[in-house]
Structures are given as C-alpha cells and as structure tokens.
Design a protein around this motif. Structure first.
Motif, mmCIF file in Angstrom:
data_model
loop_
_atom_site.group_PDB
_atom_site.id
_atom_site.type_symbol
_atom_site.label_atom_id
_atom_site.label_comp_id
_atom_site.label_asym_id
_atom_site.label_seq_id
_atom_site.Cartn_x
_atom_site.Cartn_y
_atom_site.Cartn_z
ATOM 1 N N ASN A 25 -2.915 -1.376 11.061
ATOM 2 C CA ASN A 25 -3.122 -0.200 9.763
ATOM 3 C C ASN A 25 -4.022 -1.682 8.306
ATOM 4 O O ASN A 25 -3.037 -1.829 7.522
ATOM 5 C CB ASN A 25 -2.485 0.549 9.174
ATOM 6 C CG ASN A 25 -3.525 0.433 7.967
ATOM 7 O OD1 ASN A 25 -4.658 0.811 7.423
ATOM 8 N ND2 ASN A 25 -2.853 1.661 6.798
ATOM 9 N N PRO A 26 -5.262 -2.609 8.939
ATOM 10 C CA PRO A 26 -5.305 -4.280 8.280
ATOM 11 C C PRO A 26 -6.575 -3.468 7.431
ATOM 12 O O PRO A 26 -6.795 -2.333 7.519
ATOM 13 C CB PRO A 26 -6.370 -4.755 9.234
ATOM 14 C CG PRO A 26 -7.087 -3.336 9.797
ATOM 15 C CD PRO A 26 -6.054 -2.107 10.175
ATOM 16 N N PRO A 27 -6.504 -3.863 6.994
ATOM 17 C CA PRO A 27 -7.460 -3.997 5.120
ATOM 18 C C PRO A 27 -9.033 -3.641 5.533
ATOM 19 O O PRO A 27 -9.125 -4.755 6.970
ATOM 20 C CB PRO A 27 -7.664 -5.306 4.514
ATOM 21 C CG PRO A 27 -6.845 -6.225 4.788
ATOM 22 C CD PRO A 27 -6.060 -5.337 6.059
ATOM 23 N N TYR A 28 -9.803 -2.921 5.452
ATOM 24 C CA TYR A 28 -11.414 -2.407 5.759
ATOM 25 C C TYR A 28 -11.974 -2.009 4.825
ATOM 26 O O TYR A 28 -13.377 -1.433 5.359
ATOM 27 C CB TYR A 28 -10.950 -1.353 7.028
ATOM 28 C CG TYR A 28 -10.131 -0.099 6.643
ATOM 29 C CD1 TYR A 28 -10.553 0.693 6.489
ATOM 30 C CD2 TYR A 28 -8.954 -0.053 7.279
ATOM 31 C CE1 TYR A 28 -9.229 2.036 6.026
ATOM 32 C CE2 TYR A 28 -8.265 1.342 7.133
ATOM 33 C CZ TYR A 28 -8.534 1.963 6.188
ATOM 34 O OH TYR A 28 -7.976 2.854 6.634
ATOM 35 N N ILE A 29 -11.526 -2.108 3.591
ATOM 36 C CA ILE A 29 -12.165 -1.113 2.533
ATOM 37 C C ILE A 29 -13.632 -2.785 2.056
ATOM 38 O O ILE A 29 -13.069 -4.088 1.953
ATOM 39 C CB ILE A 29 -11.883 -0.795 1.442
ATOM 40 C CG1 ILE A 29 -10.798 0.773 2.391
ATOM 41 C CG2 ILE A 29 -12.830 -0.457 0.770
ATOM 42 C CD1 ILE A 29 -10.256 0.990 0.859
ATOM 43 N N GLU A 44 -6.040 1.673 13.149
ATOM 44 C CA GLU A 44 -6.853 2.069 11.845
ATOM 45 C C GLU A 44 -8.155 1.645 11.111
ATOM 46 O O GLU A 44 -8.321 0.666 10.579
ATOM 47 C CB GLU A 44 -5.639 2.847 11.417
ATOM 48 C CG GLU A 44 -6.307 3.399 9.713
ATOM 49 C CD GLU A 44 -5.631 3.902 8.627
ATOM 50 O OE1 GLU A 44 -4.048 4.478 9.321
ATOM 51 O OE2 GLU A 44 -5.499 4.101 7.899
ATOM 52 N N LEU A 91 0.524 -1.172 -0.321
ATOM 53 C CA LEU A 91 -0.076 -0.150 -0.326
ATOM 54 C C LEU A 91 0.399 1.572 0.176
ATOM 55 O O LEU A 91 1.745 1.207 0.384
ATOM 56 C CB LEU A 91 -1.033 -0.185 0.978
ATOM 57 C CG LEU A 91 -2.143 0.398 1.608
ATOM 58 C CD1 LEU A 91 -3.187 0.297 0.633
ATOM 59 C CD2 LEU A 91 -2.401 0.519 2.823
ATOM 60 N N ASP A 123 -3.068 10.061 6.797
ATOM 61 C CA ASP A 123 -4.200 9.331 8.213
ATOM 62 C C ASP A 123 -3.710 8.802 8.753
ATOM 63 O O ASP A 123 -3.882 8.086 10.144
ATOM 64 C CB ASP A 123 -5.105 8.685 7.220
ATOM 65 C CG ASP A 123 -5.910 9.678 5.674
ATOM 66 O OD1 ASP A 123 -5.732 10.675 6.312
ATOM 67 O OD2 ASP A 123 -6.144 8.468 5.278
ATOM 68 N N VAL A 165 -6.046 3.793 -5.846
ATOM 69 C CA VAL A 165 -6.319 2.275 -5.440
ATOM 70 C C VAL A 165 -6.317 1.098 -6.003
ATOM 71 O O VAL A 165 -6.234 0.164 -6.121
ATOM 72 C CB VAL A 165 -7.409 2.618 -4.151
ATOM 73 C CG1 VAL A 165 -7.681 2.449 -2.610
ATOM 74 C CG2 VAL A 165 -8.846 3.212 -5.031
ATOM 75 N N ARG A 180 -10.935 7.520 12.711
ATOM 76 C CA ARG A 180 -9.699 6.575 11.876
ATOM 77 C C ARG A 180 -8.609 6.025 12.496
ATOM 78 O O ARG A 180 -8.240 4.580 12.492
ATOM 79 C CB ARG A 180 -8.524 7.269 10.832
ATOM 80 C CG ARG A 180 -7.791 7.279 10.342
ATOM 81 C CD ARG A 180 -8.651 6.701 9.518
ATOM 82 N NE ARG A 180 -8.987 7.097 9.170
ATOM 83 C CZ ARG A 180 -9.569 6.710 7.064
ATOM 84 N NH1 ARG A 180 -9.818 5.740 6.980
ATOM 85 N NH2 ARG A 180 -10.410 8.380 6.385
ATOM 86 N N ALA A 238 -4.788 -5.810 0.426
ATOM 87 C CA ALA A 238 -3.807 -4.613 1.790
ATOM 88 C C ALA A 238 -5.390 -3.729 1.811
ATOM 89 O O ALA A 238 -5.311 -2.571 2.709
ATOM 90 C CB ALA A 238 -3.068 -3.681 1.376
ATOM 91 N N LEU A 239 -6.154 -3.675 0.739
ATOM 92 C CA LEU A 239 -7.555 -2.136 1.050
ATOM 93 C C LEU A 239 -9.018 -3.776 1.693
ATOM 94 O O LEU A 239 -8.787 -2.744 1.906
ATOM 95 C CB LEU A 239 -7.385 -2.342 -0.312
ATOM 96 C CG LEU A 239 -6.372 -1.504 -0.494
ATOM 97 C CD1 LEU A 239 -6.476 -0.922 -2.797
ATOM 98 C CD2 LEU A 239 -6.694 0.125 -0.505
ATOM 99 N N ARG A 241 0.035 6.717 3.314
ATOM 100 C CA ARG A 241 -0.921 8.051 3.789
ATOM 101 C C ARG A 241 -0.677 8.684 4.578
ATOM 102 O O ARG A 241 -0.189 8.077 5.902
ATOM 103 C CB ARG A 241 -2.908 7.284 3.511
ATOM 104 C CG ARG A 241 -3.010 6.678 2.616
ATOM 105 C CD ARG A 241 -3.675 5.419 2.881
ATOM 106 N NE ARG A 241 -4.663 5.026 1.369
ATOM 107 C CZ ARG A 241 -4.115 4.152 0.256
ATOM 108 N NH1 ARG A 241 -3.446 4.335 0.268
ATOM 109 N NH2 ARG A 241 -5.345 4.156 -0.404
#
Ligand code: GLN
Length: 280
Positions: A186-190, A240, A91, A96, A202, A272, A209-210, A94
């Motif tokens: 900061n895991p995948p969270y989408i 995150e 990734l 964030d 993206v 976040r 990773a997303l 970012r």
C-alpha cells in the motif's frame, strides 16, 4: 459537575463542525480517559466524572477540535480485528486496505512456507495480519522510515508474531536476494496537488506515506518495475492505489508483461487494488 452523558453531549457539539462522527469521536476519547469500553458509557450515563478525568477529556477534545486524528490521540486503531499502535510516524490504517488482505489470503495456501513481502509496511498492518493468518509463511516487511519500522516491530511483538523479518529499505533496494511468491504494497499514491491533502486526518499523517510524484504514480511504477525480477514464476503482485488510478496502474502492469491483470473494488465500490501474475 459533569456526568458521562453531559460531557459527551457537550463535546459532541464542540466537535460537530470538524468531524462527521463527533459523538463517536467523543465516546472513544472518553473511553481512553476512563480506560473502559463503550458499553460502560451506555451503562452508566449519569455517573459523575472526577475532576482529573474531566480535565484529561477536555484536553483531548481540544486537540481533536484542532484536527488531530482520533487514532493519534488514543494511539491505536483496529485493523482486521486486531489493535495496532499508531503514531504520527505512520499512516492510520484504513478499512480499504482490508481488500489487500482478503486477496492475499486467497492467494496464499494456509499450510505452505510461502515467501511474501510487504513494501512500505508503516505500522505493519499488512505484514502482521498476513503473518498471523498464515503462520507457515515467511514474511519480510520493509519501510524506508526507521521510525515506522520501530512501530511495526512493536506491533509484531504485541501480537506475538515470529515469522516476520523487518528490513529498512527503499522499496526492494536493500532486500537481500530472494524470490517471492507474493509481493504486496500500500504505497503512497496521492498526487501532491490533490485537494484532499488539505482536509481532515491526512493533514496530520506522514507525507512520505501519502504523496508520490508523477500524479501519485511514481512509487507504484518503481514497485511494479522492480517486482519483475523478484517474483517467482507464477508469483503474485498486489498493489493498492487511488480510486481514479485503475487505468494507469493497469497500463503499468501490462507494459511490463504481467498476466491476468485485474483491478478489485473496495467495500465502498471503488477500484482499489490491482493484481498481476508474473509468468516469465
Ligand atoms: N487511501 C488513503 C487516502 O486516500 C491513502 C493511502 C496511501 O496513499 N497509501 O487517504
């Protein structure tokens, strides 16, 4: 013939339809070709580009026009004032995620050998930044992807970090028995049907990773759950997540009886990072 100024103006207009930062993108790519920083472009706007420089620059602009992220074209992205190598295996860092660093640093005393772990380290930005800022900490960085771990190891070496151990692991599964003062991720969270996945950078980033199942919450659920048995008493967990996941993530923490559950906002004011303390 092209001067720096005219090459930039032409490229910025080529990129205007695909990027909100067209001129900046063109400047960064030209810096990459010339191996100079942006002040050079400002100082020498009328300098003529050599034919090979122009050719290389045009090739990069064409890749960018097709959507390839600037960071993958230059191979670098800055995070917490350090340069990190990035490839399409990881990734792109970012801003964030700097919130995770700020909160972690508040929790880690600067002179104690605390144990901390970064789950799903990717390019290594979180683990390496914390290891650099807290040289007494013993850091473990995991990733499921061997290719990502290679990048993270290279970044650690580049920054002369010696207090990190890297471990290929599906979250905490292969991590040797140890109790941690801090677990951070900061895991995948989408969610897989999120329309943002069809837009911008993206599209070129690793999907693992997303994207997470269960509306983007599966990885978070797994991590928060397995962290219970791997945190010391009074240990800290920081995760995150998406701007719209605050309530669901807090519920995951609370159902597992974490204390002091609280969500912090990033620089753009979005919820976040959620925190919980393990007091059992
Ligand atoms: N914050 C990133 C985005 O919205 C996602 C990063 C992640 O899934 N960990 O593009």
């Amino acid at each position: 013939m092209h001067s720096i100024k005219s090459a930039l103006a032409e490229s910025a207009s080529t990129l205007a339809s695909i990027s909100e930062s067209a001129l900046l993108d063109a400047e960064i790519l030209l810096c990459q070709v010339l191996q100079k920083d942006r002040s050079h472009l400002r100082a020498w706007p009328d300098k003529q580009l050599e034919a090979t420089q122009l050719e290389q620059f045009k090739a990069l602009i064409e890749e960018r026009r097709k959507g390839m992220p600037v960071a993958y074209l230059t191979g670098y992205r800055e995070f917490w004032s350090r340069d990190f190598q990035v490839t399409p295996d990881v990734l792109i860092p970012r801003p964030d995620t700097e919130l995770l660093i700020e909160l972690s640093l508040q929790l880690i005393p600067s002179n104690q050998p605390v144990k901390l772990i970064d789950l799903g380290t990717g390019s290594g930005i979180i683990a390496i930044t914390l290891a650099a800022e807290r040289p007494h900490a013993q850091v473990i960085a995991t990733d499921f992807s061997p290719a990502a771990l290679e990048i993270a190891k290279r970044n650690a070496k580049h920054h002369h970090i010696t207090n990190i151990r890297f471990q290929q692991s599906d979250w905490l599964d292969n991590v040797p028995d140890a109790q941690f003062d801090l677990i951070v991720s900061n895991p995948p969270y989408i969610a897989e049907d999120d329309s943002h996945l069809q837009e911008g950078d993206v599209r070129f980033e690793p999907q693992t990773a997303l994207i997470a199942a269960q509306h983007g919450l599966q990885a978070i659920q797994t991590i928060v759950n397995s962290a219970c048995s791997r945190l010391k008493t009074h240990g800290h967990l920081l995760i995150e997540h998406g701007y719209n996941q605050q309530r669901l993530v807090q519920t995951i923490f609370q159902d597992l009886h974490y204390d002091k559950v609280h969500t912090y906002q990033d620089l753009s004011g979005q919820p976040r990072v959620t925190y919980g303390q393990w007091n059992s």
